[in-house]
Design an enzyme around this catalytic site. Structure first.
Site, PDB file in Angstrom:
ATOM      1  N   ASP A  15    -153.445 -49.177 -15.062  1.00  8.68           N
ATOM      2  CA  ASP A  15    -152.230 -48.416 -14.796  1.00  8.68           C
ATOM      3  C   ASP A  15    -152.111 -47.190 -15.696  1.00  8.68           C
ATOM      4  OD1 ASP A  15    -151.446 -50.064 -12.785  1.00  8.68           O
ATOM      5  OD2 ASP A  15    -149.876 -51.101 -13.898  1.00  8.68           O
ATOM      6  N   GLU A  54    -153.957 -54.818 -15.922  1.00  8.49           N
ATOM      7  CA  GLU A  54    -152.872 -53.853 -16.087  1.00  8.49           C
ATOM      8  C   GLU A  54    -153.295 -52.532 -16.728  1.00  8.49           C
ATOM      9  OE1 GLU A  54    -150.090 -54.033 -14.785  1.00  8.49           O
ATOM     10  OE2 GLU A  54    -149.804 -56.150 -14.334  1.00  8.49           O
ATOM     11  N   ARG A  92    -144.009 -56.015 -20.852  1.00  7.94           N
ATOM     12  CA  ARG A  92    -145.203 -55.334 -20.342  1.00  7.94           C
ATOM     13  C   ARG A  92    -146.404 -55.625 -21.243  1.00  7.94           C
ATOM     14  NH1 ARG A  92    -147.798 -53.301 -15.988  1.00  7.94           N
ATOM     15  NH2 ARG A  92    -148.217 -51.068 -16.025  1.00  7.94           N
ATOM     16  N   THR A 100    -147.880 -57.954  -7.293  1.00 10.94           N
ATOM     17  CA  THR A 100    -146.682 -58.187  -8.112  1.00 10.94           C
ATOM     18  C   THR A 100    -145.777 -59.113  -7.317  1.00 10.94           C
ATOM     19  OG1 THR A 100    -146.817 -56.002  -9.162  1.00 10.94           O
ATOM     20  CG2 THR A 100    -144.704 -57.077  -9.274  1.00 10.94           C
ATOM     21  N   GLU A 136    -150.928 -57.124 -11.733  1.00  3.57           N
ATOM     22  CA  GLU A 136    -151.317 -55.809 -11.221  1.00  3.57           C
ATOM     23  C   GLU A 136    -151.963 -55.903  -9.854  1.00  3.57           C
ATOM     24  OE1 GLU A 136    -153.692 -53.346 -10.500  1.00  3.57           O
ATOM     25  OE2 GLU A 136    -152.351 -51.668 -10.766  1.00  3.57           O
ATOM     26  N   SER A 195    -144.212 -49.124 -12.458  1.00  2.00           N
ATOM     27  CA  SER A 195    -143.211 -48.749 -11.453  1.00  2.00           C
ATOM     28  C   SER A 195    -142.235 -49.883 -11.150  1.00  2.00           C
ATOM     29  CB  SER A 195    -143.909 -48.338 -10.156  1.00  2.00           C
ATOM     30  OG  SER A 195    -144.699 -47.195 -10.341  1.00  2.00           O
ATOM     31  N   GLY A 226    -146.574 -51.920  -6.364  1.00  2.00           N
ATOM     32  CA  GLY A 226    -147.107 -50.782  -7.111  1.00  2.00           C
ATOM     33  C   GLY A 226    -146.080 -49.666  -7.181  1.00  2.00           C
ATOM     34  N   THR A 272    -146.015 -59.484 -12.847  1.00  2.00           N
ATOM     35  CA  THR A 272    -147.230 -59.058 -12.165  1.00  2.00           C
ATOM     36  C   THR A 272    -148.487 -59.371 -12.965  1.00  2.00           C
ATOM     37  OG1 THR A 272    -148.304 -57.124 -11.165  1.00  2.00           O
ATOM     38  CG2 THR A 272    -147.127 -56.765 -13.224  1.00  2.00           C
TER      39      THR A 272
END
Length: 617
Positions: free
Chosen positions: A466, A463, A112, A424, A444, A489, A510, A442
């Protein structure tokens, strides 16, 4: 017989191409690159499912050449960076879940993105007004860009589980980027959906809007600049991305987004504003980035072992908790409306807990063990009325005090506004040695930040939107903090039966990723659908909101039957795309005698591509 990849590459020399910026387009005619998409393939020796036939073909070729599932997954992901640039690429991040056929263990990589080290908690607040910028103002800006994790994820996956070096894994993607791929209706429509904001950035417009318009359906789209970037990574490794000249260029692009000073917003309602706010990402942030090796989440559901992604993703805990909530109920295919009612209610309860408790565990005390505890799930199941939908939003459960009984008072609800968007991409790969990969990656929003790094051919992510950036609650586990990973998610999931792979699946979408994975499991395990029908079935998503977001076909099929329960179904769709679709899943189911059935979406996002190494006769 020549390999799929070599057959596809062989046409390069016969094409007459014209170059516009970093992109090249030309008529496709009967170009053999236009591989037919198949939604299902059954066979042996390895399998793959992605949204794109170029990516699936890349993975199959790696498997046929002796590579394993990790190798093939990286090759497919890199190819998706070429053919699905609005959904994924080296400018983003993701989560990689791997089942080791030899040890029988599941491992994961958290790739991430992270917030820059100097990013303040007020980064999304307009200093002139004290009011939070709108999402539309934030998305196409440097301030929304997190430190990318995708290149590091590829490198780490190959180190832990692969047999190829990065340069070998990137070879198929480099070939596709150079020779081009056939533009389909989905690619053109996604380009048109982003035309206004893409046009604000010259590097983006040059690549994706050659001549001022989206590439025509049937033309060939090339990514020469991305091919050069991939060749750089192949030669020098990811050090060339997280350091050196490329890192300098990425940081400079984020700090001072290269917006066209002469750009004039079109007349729209509401009016378009792209302030291209400066970001905080530096070369030091890139140099400091690290992926995280993590243990997966795990729950048992009706005799199956379900493994998912632990926080910073909310996918594994929320899918797992919802399954634990559903476990006490008999969900029969002969009473489908009742089963769907329970699915919607279980999802709402799990999302309430997601909103209150989920964030980056390096910054917040995330009760992962409690959220995936079957006793906690049983207690949360007490809140489901078999005949009536609860008034939403429902409050969160109390993870500090539970015993499975139906007498616990709920905790306060979280003040949460979901800002995670629908883009994504996801891929599923398995090999002949029993290894399985589920990988969701992804940038986003569809098109990410809309900012291409000049001369490098890839979009940067957005990102950081988020984070719960509109929240004023300092206790919010998903508030903005320097170095933090925003909650996700993404829900790459691997399911075992009797300690052997039964099903691997995942999806984009998402926060609807969670409900797509959950509903697909419900369809397959409880309602007895085939895996293809489970994936293709119309979807609905209840994320602890007053209304249930649903696809038109779901409303048509079940709207009247669910109305007596009190569920209000509203059509899916968002402000950025024209598609009333939920997710675009991929999966592989494992059958007897080492057979594999790869499945992809038959229609969503233009349909996906399932392939096997040796088709069943």
């Amino acid at each position: 017989m020549p390999s799929v990849r070599r057959q596809l590459a062989a046409v390069t020399a016969v094409l007459a191409l014209s170059v516009t910026g970093g992109a090249v387009t030309s008529p496709a005619f009967a170009d053999p690159r236009e591989i037919k998409k198949e939604a299902m393939a059954t066979g042996y020796g390895g399998a793959v499912s992605t949204v794109d036939p170029e990516a699936s073909a890349a993975a199959i070729e790696v498997l046929r050449d002796g590579g394993n599932a990790a190798d093939a997954a990286v090759a497919a992901a890199a190819t998706l960076g070429v053919t699905e640039p609005y959904s994924a690429g080296v400018g983003g991040g993701g989560y990689f879940v791997f089942y080791d056929g030899k040890s029988g263990k599941v491992g994961t990589i958290d790739g991430r993105e992270t917030a820059p080290a100097t990013m303040p908690t007020t980064a999304f607040v307009n200093p002139a007004t004290g009011v939070v910028y709108t999402f539309a103002e934030l998305v196409s800006s440097g301030v929304s860009v997190g430190v990318p994790g995708t290149p590091a994820t590829w490198e780490r996956a190959l180190e832990r589980w692969g047999t190829l070096d990065l340069d070998e894994a990137l070879e198929p993607a480099i070939k596709v980027a150079n020779r081009g791929f056939v533009v389909d209706e989905t690619f053109r429509q996604q380009t048109l959906d982003n035309k206004v904001r893409f046009s604000a950035f010259p590097a983006t417009a040059s690549l994706f809007l050659p001549g001022g318009d989206a590439p025509a359906v049937g033309s060939i789209f090339h990514s020469k600049d991305l091919a050069k970037t991939y060749r750089l990574l192949a030669k020098e490794g990811t050090d060339a991305f997280y350091g050196g000249q490329l890192a300098t260029e990425i940081a400079a692009t984020v700090k001072d987004p290269p917006k066209d000073p002469a750009w004039v917003p079109p007349v729209t309602v509401p009016p378009t504003s792209i302030p291209a706010l400066p970001g905080y990402l530096t070369t030091a942030d890139l140099a400091a980035y690290r992926t995280l090796d993590q243990e997966p989440t795990h729950v048992e559901y009706r005799g199956y072992d379900v493994y998912g992604m632990a926080p910073s993703s909310s996918g594994g805990t929320t899918v797992g908790e919802a399954l634990n909530i559903l476990e006490p109920f008999d969900l029969s295919p002969t009473a489908k409306p009742a089963a769907l009612h329970h699915y919607l209610e279980a999802s709402a309860l799990a999302f309430a807990d997601r909103g209150k408790y989920l964030g980056d565990p390096a910054f917040a005390d995330v009760p992962t063990e409690a959220l995936t505890d079957p006793v906690f799930g049983k207690e949360r199941a007490c809140a489901i009325d078999p005949g009536t939908a609860a008034i939403k939003p429902v409050p969160a459960g109390d993870v500090a005090s539970y015993d499975g009984a139906c007498t616990v008072s709920p905790a306060a609800a979280a003040d949460e506004k979901d800002t995670e968007n629908i883009s994504t991409t996801n891929l599923t790969v398995a090999d002949k040695w029993g290894n399985v990969v589920e990988y969701t990656l992804t940038i986003e929003q569809t098109g990410g930040s809309g900012i291409v790094v000049p001369g490098r051919g890839f979009l940067l992510n957005n990102e950081l939107t988020d984070f719960s950036y509109t929240s004023t609650n300092p206790e919010d586990p998903n508030r903005i903090e320097p170095g933090k990973r925003p909650r996700s998610s993404m829900s790459p999931t691997i399911i075992l039966k009797d300690e052997k792979p039964f099903l691997a699946l995942g999806s984009p979408g998402g926060s609807t990723i969670i409900t797509t994975v959950l509903q697909t499991i419900l369809n397959r395990v409880d309602l007895g659908m085939s895996i293809l029908d489970s994936l293709a079935a119309p979807r609905a998503s209840q994320r602890n909101t007053a209304n249930v977001t649903a696809e038109p076909d779901f409303i048509k099929a079940y709207g009247d039957a669910l109305a007596p329960y009190g569920h209000k179904l509203v059509p899916a769709g968002d402000a950025f795309t024209s598609a009333a679709e939920i997710g675009a899943a991929t999966a592989i189911e494992f059958g007897p005698g080492k057979s594999m059935t790869a499945v992809a979406e038959p229609l969503r996002r233009g349909g996906g591509s399932a392939m096997v190494v040796k088709p069943a006769r």
